[in-house]
Write a protein that holds these residues in place. Sequence first.
Motif, PDB file in Angstrom:
ATOM      1  N   ALA A 113      65.989  81.882  33.982  1.00 58.51           N
ATOM      2  CA  ALA A 113      67.356  81.417  33.738  1.00 58.51           C
ATOM      3  C   ALA A 113      67.525  79.930  34.042  1.00 58.51           C
ATOM      4  O   ALA A 113      68.450  79.296  33.531  1.00 58.51           O
ATOM      5  N   GLN A 114      66.638  79.370  34.857  1.00 51.54           N
ATOM      6  CA  GLN A 114      66.677  77.922  35.077  1.00 51.54           C
ATOM      7  C   GLN A 114      66.167  77.200  33.831  1.00 51.54           C
ATOM      8  O   GLN A 114      66.697  76.160  33.450  1.00 51.54           O
ATOM      9  N   ASN A 115      65.129  77.757  33.216  1.00 48.94           N
ATOM     10  CA  ASN A 115      64.586  77.163  31.991  1.00 48.94           C
ATOM     11  C   ASN A 115      65.429  77.493  30.765  1.00 48.94           C
ATOM     12  O   ASN A 115      65.475  76.721  29.814  1.00 48.94           O
ATOM     13  N   TRP A 116      66.045  78.660  30.789  1.00 45.60           N
ATOM     14  CA  TRP A 116      66.841  79.173  29.670  1.00 45.60           C
ATOM     15  C   TRP A 116      68.217  79.569  30.173  1.00 45.60           C
ATOM     16  O   TRP A 116      68.516  80.754  30.337  1.00 45.60           O
ATOM     17  N   PRO A 117      69.086  78.593  30.447  1.00 43.96           N
ATOM     18  CA  PRO A 117      70.408  78.921  30.986  1.00 43.96           C
ATOM     19  C   PRO A 117      71.218  79.800  30.019  1.00 43.96           C
ATOM     20  O   PRO A 117      71.228  79.560  28.813  1.00 43.96           O
ATOM     21  N   PRO A 118      71.859  80.824  30.564  1.00 43.05           N
ATOM     22  CA  PRO A 118      72.668  81.689  29.712  1.00 43.05           C
ATOM     23  C   PRO A 118      73.895  80.954  29.176  1.00 43.05           C
ATOM     24  O   PRO A 118      74.421  80.048  29.829  1.00 43.05           O
ATOM     25  N   LEU A 119      74.330  81.335  27.983  1.00 46.11           N
ATOM     26  CA  LEU A 119      75.584  80.835  27.421  1.00 46.11           C
ATOM     27  C   LEU A 119      76.680  81.677  28.059  1.00 46.11           C
ATOM     28  O   LEU A 119      76.880  82.838  27.696  1.00 46.11           O
TER      29      LEU A 119
END
Length: 136
Positions: A72-78
């Motif tokens: 989630a740090q690399n791919w932050p949620p919308l």
Amino acid sequence: MRSSDGSMGNTQRNNAMQGDNSQAKSSMQHQARDMPTRASDGRLIGPNGHTVYTFARDSSNAGTSACYDQCAQNWPPLTAAPTAQATGDYSIITRTDGTRQWAFKGQPMYYFARDAQPGDKVGDGAMSGAWKVITP
């Protein structure tokens, strides 16, 4: 004001039509603001203008995310605002930390941290194709 035959004059009719059009336009603008993404150059982008992605490890319509911690740090949620409501192809899932995340057609949506500016889509195909740009 009505003419002697009971019909509206041209000015009144035009004003009434413009009022109807402005109400419809206002409603459409309001709906557009409430949408979590919009289409741009053949892909969906979030409110900040950055490309949004889906993750193959997320089960469609499961209502959960498989991306936490370092992911989630690399791919932050919308994320979805507390007052946001699902509409059309957009639903909202609740993450384990209680935050709400937008999903498109049952798939949670994410940004990619290495997309430095709007228009970037560096994450497309990452992790052997597990991450994909969302197309409308």
